[in-house]
Motif scaffolding. Structure first.
Motif, PDB file in Angstrom:
ATOM      1  N   PRO A 108       0.799  -1.231   0.000  1.00 12.34           N
ATOM      2  CA  PRO A 108       0.000   0.000   0.000  1.00 12.34           C
ATOM      3  C   PRO A 108       0.832   1.283   0.000  1.00 12.34           C
ATOM      4  CG  PRO A 108      -0.886  -1.556   1.581  1.00 12.34           C
ATOM      5  CD  PRO A 108       0.399  -2.144   1.074  1.00 12.34           C
ATOM      6  N   ASP A 109       2.012   1.256   0.618  1.00  5.51           N
ATOM      7  CA  ASP A 109       2.828   2.468   0.681  1.00  5.51           C
ATOM      8  C   ASP A 109       3.791   2.604  -0.500  1.00  5.51           C
ATOM      9  OD1 ASP A 109       4.338   0.307   1.453  1.00  5.51           O
ATOM     10  OD2 ASP A 109       5.329   1.336   3.126  1.00  5.51           O
ATOM     11  N   THR A 110       3.661   1.717  -1.505  1.00  3.84           N
ATOM     12  CA  THR A 110       4.522   1.767  -2.680  1.00  3.84           C
ATOM     13  C   THR A 110       4.062   2.893  -3.603  1.00  3.84           C
ATOM     14  OG1 THR A 110       4.832  -0.615  -2.546  1.00  3.84           O
ATOM     15  CG2 THR A 110       5.406   0.426  -4.626  1.00  3.84           C
ATOM     16  N   ALA A 111       5.009   3.756  -3.969  1.00  2.00           N
ATOM     17  CA  ALA A 111       4.669   4.898  -4.820  1.00  2.00           C
ATOM     18  C   ALA A 111       4.448   4.492  -6.275  1.00  2.00           C
ATOM     19  CB  ALA A 111       5.770   5.958  -4.736  1.00  2.00           C
ATOM     20  N   GLY A 112       5.137   3.490  -6.754  1.00  2.00           N
ATOM     21  CA  GLY A 112       4.987   3.056  -8.138  1.00  2.00           C
ATOM     22  C   GLY A 112       4.731   1.571  -8.194  1.00  2.00           C
ATOM     23  N   GLY A 113       4.669   1.040  -9.411  1.00  2.00           N
ATOM     24  CA  GLY A 113       4.502  -0.391  -9.573  1.00  2.00           C
ATOM     25  C   GLY A 113       3.075  -0.882  -9.605  1.00  2.00           C
ATOM     26  N   TRP A 114       2.129   0.028  -9.667  1.00  2.00           N
ATOM     27  CA  TRP A 114       0.715  -0.357  -9.647  1.00  2.00           C
ATOM     28  C   TRP A 114       0.125  -0.560 -11.045  1.00  2.00           C
ATOM     29  CZ3 TRP A 114      -2.169  -1.412  -5.345  1.00  2.00           C
ATOM     30  CH2 TRP A 114      -1.585  -1.103  -4.116  1.00  2.00           C
ATOM     31  N   GLY A 115       0.727   0.011 -12.076  1.00  2.00           N
ATOM     32  CA  GLY A 115       0.121   0.051 -13.399  1.00  2.00           C
ATOM     33  C   GLY A 115      -0.276  -1.287 -13.979  1.00  2.00           C
ATOM     34  N   LEU A 116       0.684  -2.200 -14.149  1.00  2.00           N
ATOM     35  CA  LEU A 116       0.366  -3.508 -14.722  1.00  2.00           C
ATOM     36  C   LEU A 116      -0.552  -4.303 -13.814  1.00  2.00           C
ATOM     37  CD1 LEU A 116       3.745  -4.688 -16.283  1.00  2.00           C
ATOM     38  CD2 LEU A 116       1.674  -3.941 -17.474  1.00  2.00           C
ATOM     39  N   TRP A 117      -0.327  -4.221 -12.512  1.00  2.00           N
ATOM     40  CA  TRP A 117      -1.176  -4.944 -11.581  1.00  2.00           C
ATOM     41  C   TRP A 117      -2.626  -4.472 -11.708  1.00  2.00           C
ATOM     42  CZ3 TRP A 117      -4.358  -3.801  -7.454  1.00  2.00           C
ATOM     43  CH2 TRP A 117      -4.795  -4.894  -6.714  1.00  2.00           C
TER      44      TRP A 117
END
Length: 152
Positions: A108-117
């Protein structure tokens, strides 16, 4: 497949249906493209949460292309039978197999890496072709027929 556009990338599989959107883009066009995708998807029959999910998934893919794929990309949207398809291509250096195979939700606190998921979670299917010449991501969302009114 030959194409008049010099920067137009190849597609994963040939597209037989007429394209609803076929646009090259960079950062300046992201918002405009999101609005175009919304209008096109709505006109194709997507409504409510499915419309919102499709638009968000496409937005994540075009944003990824700008951020990680060389600063620009190519968007194609078309309807095929009872589904809406979107393909986003870029000219970046590809996605690592480790990244592609990681299907876990980012912290949840990750700023990036959400796009493909997010794109994978919000669409009915997702295909990725990636390599040194760039990445092509294709998502599919089923068009659910509108409920028919019942006559009592």
């Amino acid at each position: 497949m030959t194409n008049a556009e010099p920067d137009a990338p190849r597609t994963v599989v040939p597209i037989d249906s007429p394209l609803l959107i076929a646009e090259a883009f960079d950062q300046a066009q992201v918002t405009e493209l999101r609005h175009s995708v919304t209008s096109c998807a709505h006109a194709s029959g997507l409504r409510g949460q499915r419309l919102d999910d499709f638009v968000l998934a496409v937005n994540e893919l075009i944003t990824n292309a700008v951020r990680h794929g060389g600063g620009r990309g190519w968007l194609r949207v078309w309807r095929q039978r009872s589904a809406l398809l979107c393909e986003v291509a870029d000219h970046g250096h590809g996605i690592s197999m480790q990244r592609l195979n990681d299907r876990s939700r980012p912290a949840p606190d990750t700023a990036g890496g959400w796009g493909l998921w997010l794109a994978r979670e919000l669409s009915d299917s997702m295909e990725v072709e990636t390599g040194d010449a760039g990445t092509i991501v294709r998502i599919t969302t089923a068009l659910v027929p509108a409920p028919q009114p019942t006559h009592d």
